[in-house]
Design a protein around this motif. Structure first.
Motif: not given
Length: 223
Positions: A144-149
């Motif tokens: 996983y990774l997150a971009i702006r939540g």
């Protein structure tokens, strides 16, 4: 055509011929399969089971009589035999005995006519500390990774985001890094202060690419 009449117009298909198997999908992700994107199949969910209804595009696709259901959970609407958008949900606790029988009949019909391609699940809500557990170091867990939540499952891009990949973003919030087109882990956070128009355009471009390529699985929460 009445809602009940869908079955007279539906064409039987080979249940083994579905082009995709999505696995577990959250409502936001299911919404991408509403028929608006010509490169995606048309899907809907019925009591958590996701069906590919692309073979009935004339009914569930854009402009179709039942396009309302595409990309949504439809158990309540089908049980009540209603076309009200507010009933596109999985809430069936207050349905009458007759409405539950109607819903059961729909389930039987969907199972016989359309391939089941996934399961609708609740979105994950992870803290930054929990997100780090999905950095690819544990082969039993997705990446996983997150971009702006917004958390994306990038497991199918493991050659890029896995432990041996060129982008050290797995397990991180990466908004600023994408805006700056940076691979410095010091930029892996969501502080966008001081960024200019070009950097924000970069970020929006990356968000669009990720929304198209990788499934959304949940969101970051403070903790």
């Amino acid at each position: 055509m009445s809602l009940k009449g869908i079955w007279d117009a539906s064409r039987p298909i080979d249940l083994k011929a579905s082009a995709i198997q999505l696995g577990e999908v959250i409502p936001t992700e299911l919404g991408k399969y509403d028929g608006q994107d010509p490169f995606r199949p048309i899907l809907l969910s019925l009591r958590g089971k996701i069906y590919d209804v692309s073979s009935a595009k004339e009914m569930y696709g854009p402009g179709g009589s039942y396009a309302l259901f595409a990309g949504k959970e439809c158990a309540r609407a089908l049980g009540k035999m209603t076309m009200d958008a507010k009933d596109c949900s999985g809430s069936v606790e207050d349905l009458t005995e007759g409405q539950m029988k109607t819903l059961h009949d729909w389930e039987e019909k969907f199972r016989s006519k359309y391939p089941e391609v996934g399961k609708l699940v609740e979105p994950k809500r992870l803290t930054l500390a929990q997100l780090k557990e999905y950095d690819g170091s544990d082969k039993k867990k997705p990446i996983y990774l997150a971009i702006r939540g917004v958390i994306f499952d990038v497991s199918k891009g493991a050659e890029f985001y896995g432990p041996d990949g060129m982008y050290p973003f797995a397990g991180h919030e990466c908004a600023r890094a994408f805006a700056l087109i940076s691979t410095d882990t010091a930029d892996c956070h969501d502080n966008l202060e001081g960024l200019g128009r070009m950097e924000m355009d970069n970020l929006r471009d990356w968000e669009a690419k990720f929304n198209f390529k990788y499934p959304i699985v949940g969101s970051l929460v403070k903790g």
